[in-house]
Design an enzyme around this catalytic site. Structure first.
Site, PDB file in Angstrom:
ATOM      1  N   GLN A 197      -9.144  -3.983  -1.316  1.00  0.00           N
ATOM      2  CA  GLN A 197      -9.274  -2.676  -0.676  1.00  0.00           C
ATOM      3  C   GLN A 197      -9.716  -1.660  -1.724  1.00  0.00           C
ATOM      4  O   GLN A 197      -8.940  -1.247  -2.584  1.00  0.00           O
ATOM      5  CB  GLN A 197      -7.954  -2.284  -0.032  1.00  0.00           C
ATOM      6  CG  GLN A 197      -7.447  -3.304   0.981  1.00  0.00           C
ATOM      7  CD  GLN A 197      -8.345  -3.404   2.206  1.00  0.00           C
ATOM      8  OE1 GLN A 197      -8.313  -2.543   3.079  1.00  0.00           O
ATOM      9  NE2 GLN A 197      -9.148  -4.463   2.289  1.00  0.00           N
ATOM     10  N   ALA A 238      -2.630   2.412   9.112  1.00  0.00           N
ATOM     11  CA  ALA A 238      -3.461   1.349   8.545  1.00  0.00           C
ATOM     12  C   ALA A 238      -4.658   1.917   7.785  1.00  0.00           C
ATOM     13  O   ALA A 238      -4.901   3.126   7.766  1.00  0.00           O
ATOM     14  CB  ALA A 238      -3.927   0.410   9.651  1.00  0.00           C
ATOM     15  N   HIS A 239      -5.419   0.991   7.169  1.00  0.00           N
ATOM     16  CA  HIS A 239      -6.522   1.429   6.312  1.00  0.00           C
ATOM     17  C   HIS A 239      -7.612   2.150   7.099  1.00  0.00           C
ATOM     18  O   HIS A 239      -7.930   1.822   8.215  1.00  0.00           O
ATOM     19  CB  HIS A 239      -7.093   0.263   5.492  1.00  0.00           C
ATOM     20  CG  HIS A 239      -7.635  -0.879   6.293  1.00  0.00           C
ATOM     21  ND1 HIS A 239      -8.105  -2.032   5.705  1.00  0.00           N
ATOM     22  CD2 HIS A 239      -7.787  -1.074   7.620  1.00  0.00           C
ATOM     23  CE1 HIS A 239      -8.531  -2.858   6.630  1.00  0.00           C
ATOM     24  NE2 HIS A 239      -8.343  -2.301   7.796  1.00  0.00           N
ATOM     25  N   ASN A 240      -8.145   3.182   6.438  1.00  0.00           N
ATOM     26  CA  ASN A 240      -9.262   3.979   6.945  1.00  0.00           C
ATOM     27  C   ASN A 240      -8.918   4.845   8.157  1.00  0.00           C
ATOM     28  O   ASN A 240      -9.808   5.399   8.802  1.00  0.00           O
ATOM     29  CB  ASN A 240     -10.473   3.099   7.275  1.00  0.00           C
ATOM     30  CG  ASN A 240     -11.013   2.391   6.057  1.00  0.00           C
ATOM     31  OD1 ASN A 240     -10.879   1.173   5.918  1.00  0.00           O
ATOM     32  ND2 ASN A 240     -11.593   3.140   5.137  1.00  0.00           N
TER      33      ASN A 240
END
Length: 340
Positions: A197, A238-240
């Protein structure tokens, strides 16, 4: 809790005093538990009958409720907001020690501003920049090249991974993890291959994050939390994900990756929101909402079946499971009626 004269408290709160301004207030309590040396508040006129049995020395209320009050009062337009300000004035939260604990491990390559406090056994790695009056609680970990703005406070055992940016005057409760890897994997013939990531997490100013919440770093772009956002305990971001300014997220909410939430939204507790879509500004989602599609219009949204006695719930669930068949039968009946 510090004590204060009712008249002095009224001056700080821009309130009108009715009754004994020399009354000394030693604390704040709820209407049912308040004692004569304490102050309480009435924020909803539906509960004004409780004023008759309330033992508080003073009550914060509106002009409309004043005739029902038998003790001293502070009259304001918004009692609940005034309660928030009053709690700030009489806050009993312990102040952090204004020093750096001997057991803290701080890299020589870290930069600390004026008045920084670092608790016992905290670890601050190289390249970290802490603004003036930042408070790092005991046992915190601050990863390489992270920046934390002036006046922000991390309670004990917060973990901030590398290259995270946190704005000014933020408050992060214990156990929260910011900047851990997002859930990114590629599948190669049944085998999961980890995707590093490469993004980070950027958090704006005046953000408050509850205990044991996790905010993952972005896969390529950054996960972004806007200014003035408040996030409750045990949430998963979560990511983004992008959360717009002044949005409120209640406890236990799960936001899947690449979700974009607008400004001034309110997300009810235990809601689950699908990723790779947008929710517009000024949306309110009630508790346990399951959001599977984008929301393009402001307003109040709900999902799920409210609690029922088990026997009734079983019948409701059976109807829901058979709704397609019921719909087909209904249409067949309608066609038959039309022919007749």
């Amino acid at each position: 809790m510090p004590s204060i004269r009712l008249a002095d408290l009224a001056q700080q709160l821009d309130a009108q005093v009715h009754g004994d301004g020399d009354l000394v207030i030693t604390g704040i309590a709820s209407m049912h538990s308040a004692q004569p040396e304490q102050i309480t508040f009435l924020s909803n006129s539906r509960y004004r009958e409780q004023l008759a049995s309330c033992n508080a020395g003073a009550v914060v209320l509106t002009e409309a409720d004043l005739p029902f009050c038998k003790v001293a009062a502070l009259v304001v337009e918004n009692p609940y907001f005034t309660y928030a300000r009053m709690a700030q004035i009489m806050d009993t939260t312990p102040q952090p020690a204004q020093d750096i604990a001997p057991s803290a491990v701080i890299s020589p390559q870290a930069t600390l501003g004026e008045g920084v406090s670092v608790g016992a056994n905290a670890v601050i790695e190289s390249g970290v920049v802490l603004g003036d009056n930042v408070v790092i609680g005991a046992g915190c970990f601050i990863g390489k090249n992270t920046h934390i703005g002036a006046g922000s406070r991390l309670w004990a055992n917060v973990s901030i991974y590398h290259e995270v940016v946190i704005g000014q005057n933020c408050l992060i409760q214990s156990g929260t993890v910011i900047g851990a890897d997002g859930f990114g994997y590629a599948n190669d013939r049944g085998n999961w291959v980890k995707i590093p990531q490469l993004g980070s997490v950027h958090i704006g100013d005046r953000v408050e994050i509850g205990a044991c919440t996790t905010i993952d770093r972005g896969a390529l772009d950054n996960t972004i939390i806007g200014n003035g956002v408040i996030i409750d305990n045990q949430c998963q971001i979560a990511h983004n994900v992008v959360i717009g300014d002044n949005t409120a997220v209640a406890g236990g909410v799960i936001m899947a990756g690449s979700l974009k939430v607008g400004r001034y939204c309110m997300i009810g507790g235990a809601s689950v929101i699908n990723g790779h879509m947008e929710i517009c500004d000024k949306v309110t989602i009630t508790g346990m909402g399951m959001v599977m599609r984008p929301i393009t219009e402001p307003g109040l949204y709900s999902s799920g079946i409210p609690l029922q006695p088990n026997k009734m719930w079983r019948k409701t669930a059976a109807l829901v499971m058979n709704i397609d068949g019921i719909n087909k039968r209904l249409k067949a009946v309608e066609r038959k009626i039309d022919k007749e």
